[in-house]
Design a protein around this motif. Structure first.
Motif, PDB file in Angstrom:
ATOM      1  N   ALA A   1      -1.751  -0.964  -6.983  1.00  0.00           N
ATOM      2  CA  ALA A   1      -2.974  -1.732  -6.789  1.00  0.00           C
ATOM      3  C   ALA A   1      -3.935  -1.603  -7.968  1.00  0.00           C
ATOM      4  N   THR A   2      -4.055  -0.406  -8.521  1.00  0.00           N
ATOM      5  CA  THR A   2      -5.064  -0.179  -9.562  1.00  0.00           C
ATOM      6  C   THR A   2      -4.900  -1.122 -10.731  1.00  0.00           C
TER       7      THR A   2
ATOM      8  N   GLY B   1      -3.927   0.888   2.830  1.00  0.00           N
ATOM      9  CA  GLY B   1      -4.351   1.400   1.540  1.00  0.00           C
ATOM     10  C   GLY B   1      -4.913   2.793   1.651  1.00  0.00           C
TER      11      GLY B   1
ATOM     12  N   PHE C   1      -8.619  -4.817   2.279  1.00  0.00           N
ATOM     13  CA  PHE C   1      -9.429  -4.718   1.071  1.00  0.00           C
ATOM     14  C   PHE C   1      -9.328  -6.026   0.310  1.00  0.00           C
TER      15      PHE C   1
ATOM     16  N   LEU D   1      -6.352  -4.415 -10.032  1.00  0.00           N
ATOM     17  CA  LEU D   1      -7.813  -4.356  -9.996  1.00  0.00           C
ATOM     18  C   LEU D   1      -8.406  -4.259 -11.405  1.00  0.00           C
TER      19      LEU D   1
ATOM     20  N   TRP E   1     -16.591  -3.153   2.686  1.00  0.00           N
ATOM     21  CA  TRP E   1     -15.410  -2.297   2.647  1.00  0.00           C
ATOM     22  C   TRP E   1     -15.801  -0.831   2.566  1.00  0.00           C
TER      23      TRP E   1
ATOM     24  N   ALA F   1     -12.145  -0.531  -7.177  1.00  0.00           N
ATOM     25  CA  ALA F   1     -13.318  -1.067  -6.489  1.00  0.00           C
ATOM     26  C   ALA F   1     -14.573  -0.877  -7.328  1.00  0.00           C
TER      27      ALA F   1
ATOM     28  N   GLN G   1      -5.343  -6.345  -0.260  1.00  0.00           N
ATOM     29  CA  GLN G   1      -4.322  -5.424   0.229  1.00  0.00           C
ATOM     30  C   GLN G   1      -4.637  -5.044   1.670  1.00  0.00           C
TER      31      GLN G   1
ATOM     32  N   ASP H   1      -5.833   4.691  -4.514  1.00  0.00           N
ATOM     33  CA  ASP H   1      -5.392   3.455  -5.157  1.00  0.00           C
ATOM     34  C   ASP H   1      -6.438   2.343  -5.098  1.00  0.00           C
ATOM     35  N   LEU H   2      -7.531   2.537  -4.369  1.00  0.00           N
ATOM     36  CA  LEU H   2      -8.540   1.484  -4.264  1.00  0.00           C
ATOM     37  C   LEU H   2      -9.901   1.861  -4.851  1.00  0.00           C
TER      38      LEU H   2
ATOM     39  N   ALA I   1       0.813  -1.212   0.000  1.00  0.00           N
ATOM     40  CA  ALA I   1       0.000   0.000   0.000  1.00  0.00           C
ATOM     41  C   ALA I   1       0.846   1.262   0.000  1.00  0.00           C
TER      42      ALA I   1
END
Length: 277
Positions: free
Chosen positions: A206-207, A226, A260, A210, A253, A235, A223, A230-231, A174
């Motif tokens: 992270a992106t 975070g 996450f 995803l 979440w 998401a 993760q 980045d989430l 993260a």
């Protein structure tokens, strides 16, 4: 037309846009910002100290923000603005742009291809739309609440995999300088997944993992710790592509959560069980 009148006209147009039109223009903005970063990409950027590293990261951010912020502000003049990629928690009421002008910035500096530009509109703490552009491939991923997730206009769907033992899974760091408890939890989770899944990938940012979950290329991403930037984009993309979003224990979440998990429905429960060991 004078600059003042042009600005007024753009603000009026932005206020009248529905969310689908707003997403289209947001996607154009991240593509334009990505073009600016692409011009800076090539050789490894040298640095000898933490201060030199931070200046190099800031130079990339400033390049993209110089394009992205004016464009998004014209679309939603009254929306708040969040550009700290390490920031987390709930936002105040109203609309907010949550952006990462150089997601995977450290990769960009090291001449690695895994980086992107992201912009997400959050309304009353719920992501409404997002656009993620990968300048080196030219791909743009978009999602609109209730409108699905797309790659350059093509619908995205998560994987049909229903057995974690056959799943390709991924995780990410993260942030640098994470506290010891989180680092140890990351390590133990990777060990658990190495026993439970087919293959485990570990990389930043992270992106990009995803995006792959939303596109059905990998089956789950998790993760610990975070941040919003980045989430949130991933998401929304995964949820609109039919995936499940929760924390690592399977609870709903939120940006306040300490973990996450985004997964294809068929492996979500087993992923939760594995990460909870």
């Amino acid at each position: 037309m004078s600059e003042t009148l042009q600005t007024t006209a753009l603000q009026t147009t932005g206020a009248a846009l529905d969310d689908a039109d707003l997403l289209s223009r947001t996607a154009a903005a991240v593509r334009a910002a990505g073009a600016g970063l692409r011009e800076r990409f090539g050789d490894v950027v040298p640095y000898r100290t933490r201060d030199e590293l931070m200046r190099a990261l800031a130079d990339n951010d400033d390049t993209a923000l110089g394009i992205l912020r004016p464009a998004l502000t014209r679309l939603r003049p009254d929306a708040g603005w969040v550009e700290d990629e390490l920031d987390g928690g709930a936002l105040p009421p109203g609309e907010w742009w949550v952006v990462d002008p150089a997601e995977g910035n450290v990769n960009h500096l090291h001449a690695l291809p895994e980086w992107a530009v992201t912009a997400t509109l959050v309304r009353e703490n719920q992501p409404v739309l997002t656009a993620v552009h990968l300048p080196l491939t030219g791909e743009t991923y978009t999602a609109l609440t209730g409108g699905g997730a797309h790659l350059d206009g093509r619908p995205l769907h998560v994987s049909p995999t229903a057995d974690l033992g056959l799943a390709l899974v991924a995780t990410s760091q993260a942030r640098p300088d994470e506290d010891e408890e989180v680092v140890r939890r990351v390590g133990s989770s990777i060990t658990a997944m190495l026993f439970g899944a087919l293959v485990v990938r570990t990389a930043v940012p992270a992106t990009l993992h995803l995006l792959n979950v939303a596109a059905g290329r990998i089956d789950a991403f998790w993760q610990f710790a975070g941040a919003r930037a980045d989430l949130l984009p991933g998401a929304l993309l995964v949820a609109e592509a039919g995936g499940r979003i929760s924390d690592a224990e399977g609870r709903p979440w939120t940006p306040r959560s300490e973990s996450f998990l985004a997964a294809a429905p068929g492996v979500h429960a087993e992923a939760v069980k594995t990460l909870s060991r």
